[in-house]
Design a protein around this motif. Structure first.
Motif, PDB file in Angstrom:
ATOM      1  N   ALA A  97      39.687  40.752  45.551  1.00 53.29           N
ATOM      2  CA  ALA A  97      41.108  40.947  45.905  1.00 53.29           C
ATOM      3  C   ALA A  97      41.986  40.078  45.011  1.00 53.29           C
ATOM      4  O   ALA A  97      43.031  40.522  44.522  1.00 53.29           O
ATOM      5  N   GLU A  98      41.536  38.865  44.759  1.00 54.64           N
ATOM      6  CA  GLU A  98      42.304  37.958  43.907  1.00 54.64           C
ATOM      7  C   GLU A  98      42.381  38.505  42.480  1.00 54.64           C
ATOM      8  O   GLU A  98      43.450  38.510  41.848  1.00 54.64           O
ATOM      9  N   ARG A 142      49.218  39.492  48.074  1.00 57.15           N
ATOM     10  CA  ARG A 142      47.909  39.114  48.600  1.00 57.15           C
ATOM     11  C   ARG A 142      48.083  38.731  50.067  1.00 57.15           C
ATOM     12  O   ARG A 142      49.110  38.183  50.455  1.00 57.15           O
ATOM     13  N   MET A 143      47.103  39.021  50.894  1.00 61.47           N
ATOM     14  CA  MET A 143      47.282  38.863  52.336  1.00 61.47           C
ATOM     15  C   MET A 143      46.515  37.682  52.919  1.00 61.47           C
ATOM     16  O   MET A 143      46.262  37.629  54.123  1.00 61.47           O
ATOM     17  N   ALA A 144      46.163  36.708  52.050  1.00 60.91           N
ATOM     18  CA  ALA A 144      45.391  35.562  52.537  1.00 60.91           C
ATOM     19  C   ALA A 144      46.154  34.808  53.627  1.00 60.91           C
ATOM     20  O   ALA A 144      45.570  34.386  54.630  1.00 60.91           O
ATOM     21  N   SER A 145      47.487  34.685  53.467  1.00 60.51           N
ATOM     22  CA  SER A 145      48.247  33.923  54.464  1.00 60.51           C
ATOM     23  C   SER A 145      48.282  34.646  55.812  1.00 60.51           C
ATOM     24  O   SER A 145      48.615  34.053  56.831  1.00 60.51           O
ATOM     25  N   TYR A 146      47.939  35.931  55.816  1.00 57.26           N
ATOM     26  CA  TYR A 146      47.869  36.682  57.077  1.00 57.26           C
ATOM     27  C   TYR A 146      46.432  36.699  57.630  1.00 57.26           C
ATOM     28  O   TYR A 146      46.127  37.455  58.552  1.00 57.26           O
ATOM     29  N   PRO A 181      42.075  37.667  53.490  1.00 54.24           N
ATOM     30  CA  PRO A 181      41.936  37.279  52.079  1.00 54.24           C
ATOM     31  C   PRO A 181      41.325  38.355  51.189  1.00 54.24           C
ATOM     32  O   PRO A 181      41.424  38.273  49.970  1.00 54.24           O
ATOM     33  N   ASP A 182      40.691  39.363  51.792  1.00 48.41           N
ATOM     34  CA  ASP A 182      40.111  40.434  50.961  1.00 48.41           C
ATOM     35  C   ASP A 182      41.066  41.628  50.825  1.00 48.41           C
ATOM     36  O   ASP A 182      40.675  42.691  50.340  1.00 48.41           O
ATOM     37  N   CYS A 183      42.309  41.451  51.290  1.00 47.96           N
ATOM     38  CA  CYS A 183      43.264  42.579  51.292  1.00 47.96           C
ATOM     39  C   CYS A 183      44.504  42.296  50.448  1.00 47.96           C
ATOM     40  O   CYS A 183      44.940  41.152  50.316  1.00 47.96           O
ATOM     41  N   LEU A 184      45.086  43.379  49.940  1.00 53.86           N
ATOM     42  CA  LEU A 184      46.392  43.338  49.274  1.00 53.86           C
ATOM     43  C   LEU A 184      47.292  44.343  49.949  1.00 53.86           C
ATOM     44  O   LEU A 184      46.830  45.407  50.350  1.00 53.86           O
ATOM     45  N   ARG A 185      48.565  44.028  50.009  1.00 51.17           N
ATOM     46  CA  ARG A 185      49.515  44.999  50.550  1.00 51.17           C
ATOM     47  C   ARG A 185      50.378  45.540  49.408  1.00 51.17           C
ATOM     48  O   ARG A 185      50.928  44.765  48.629  1.00 51.17           O
TER      49      ARG A 185
END
Ligand code: PMP
Length: 362
Positions: free
Chosen positions: A311-312, A327-331, A334-338
């Motif tokens: 994802a990174e 990147r959705m790590a703060s949500y 961590p393996d997702c992107l919006r």
């Protein structure tokens, strides 16, 4: 000696918006903040521009014309609408009013980040309820509700997962809450939803004295820059918000543009259609590239990759190709992107970047 903030304040990680990495791009498909890529209604832009002759005047502190326009379009009681500087302000005011030290605020694990930030700021404890299949789960939320719970937040539809709770589930959640707990239904993306099982929560607001719905002009109305949101609630909650808010919390520019925007229903419809077409197309392209794109009723799509590192690497690859995604790590994902739905050009750029990334193994 330097003054110390209240206990807990320094534990809050500042909210970092999706546009924070814009520096250094020539052309960017800006798909990081769920904005309307078509911009606002031209009528809203005109009303905004016309304000230049009145910059020395205070705005209407009661947002009368705006509340009337919202009420007329949505068939609501204008007296029970409160406007704010974005729905973020209304969320913060609600938490400040109803929760403090020793209290708990429950939200769904991958719900909008402002809920835990606002709760912690108010000195309350934010409690994240587990989800099922990246969707808010009423039973899990209710299990987290205890003696100390003062408020429950549900983003419906949810950002960033793109999922929603059908009307019956919202009712079941409300029915399971003890007396005196405030249910906040954050319907920031309501206009985009075309699924018949969805309801924005107003029926519950009409029936109960402990439910409030929040909405925004930052998404479908394309007015994110002006910071404008509104809440619809029972008289008791509206009274509290009106006591707490600043006397001129909504700028004259936001009010002028908001009135024109909410009245331009054709533009809203056009935006919904654009969003549906390019959201569905992009999900299809992701499928062709072999990347998981979760179903979404909002103006964004969540992409799930094979691990955090992948994802990174995908974010970096999008960026190299002029596409800004989030990147959705703060949500906690961590393996997702919006990826927000943009213009046709934006979406073609994003799909090309995704396809070339999928071909790369590292
Ligand atoms: N709620 C949700 C679920 C959101 O995603 C957002 C925007 N990111 C907001 C509220 C805040 O919107 P605004 O403050 O711009 O009205």
């Amino acid at each position: 000696m330097a003054p110390n903030p209240r206990p807990g304040i320094l534990d809050i990680a500042p909210y970092v918006g999706g546009e924070s990495e814009l520096a250094g791009f020539d052309y960017v498909a800006r798909l990081a903040s769920n904005e309307n890529p078509l911009g606002p209604s031209p009528k809203a832009a005109q009303s905004y521009a016309a304000l230049k002759d009145d910059l020395h005047r205070y705005p209407d502190g009661g947002t009368t014309e705006l509340r009337d326009a919202i009420a007329k379009v949505h068939d609501l009681d204008a007296g029970r609408i409160v406007c704010g500087a974005g729905s973020d302000e209304l969320i913060s005011l609600l938490v400040r009013a109803y929760a403090g030290p020793g209290d708990e605020v429950v939200y769904s694990r991958h719900g909008f980040l402002m809920y835990p930030i606002a709760a912690t700021t108010a000195g309350a404890k934010a409690v994240a309820a587990p989800e099922t299949d990246l969707t808010a789960d009423v039973d899990r939320i209710l299990e987290c509700v205890g003696e100390a719970t003062r408020m429950v937040f549900v983003a419906n539809p949810n950002n960033p997962t793109g999922t929603f709770l059908p009307e019956g589930e919202l009712e079941r959640l409300h029915a399971g809450l003890p007396d005196g707990v405030l249910l906040v239904i954050d319907a920031a993306y309501a206009e985009y939803v075309e699924d018949g099982a969805y309801a924005d929560g107003r029926a519950l607001v009409e029936r109960a004295d402990n439910v409030v719905m929040t909405r925004t002009f930052s998404k479908i109305y394309g007015l994110a820059a002006l910071r404008l949101g509104w809440a619809y609630g029972p008289a008791n909650v509206v009274d509290v918000l009106n006591r707490l808010r600043g006397p001129f919390n909504v700028s004259a520019a936001a009010q002028a543009a908001g009135v024109a925007a909410v009245r331009d229903r054709d533009y809203v419809q056009k935006s919904v259609e654009h969003n549906r077409v390019w959201r569905d197309w992009f999900r299809q392209q992701a499928g062709i590239a072999g990347v998981e794109a979760l179903p979404s009723v909002g103006n964004f799509v969540l992409l799930r990759f094979d691990g955090d590192a992948r994802a990174e690497a995908a974010v970096a690859h999008f960026k190299e190709n002029g596409v800004l995604v989030r990147r959705m790590a703060s949500y906690g994902l961590p393996d997702c992107l919006r990826v927000s739905i943009g213009t046709e050009t934006d979406m073609r750029m994003a799909a090309d970047a995704l396809a070339s990334f999928a071909e790369r193994r590292t």
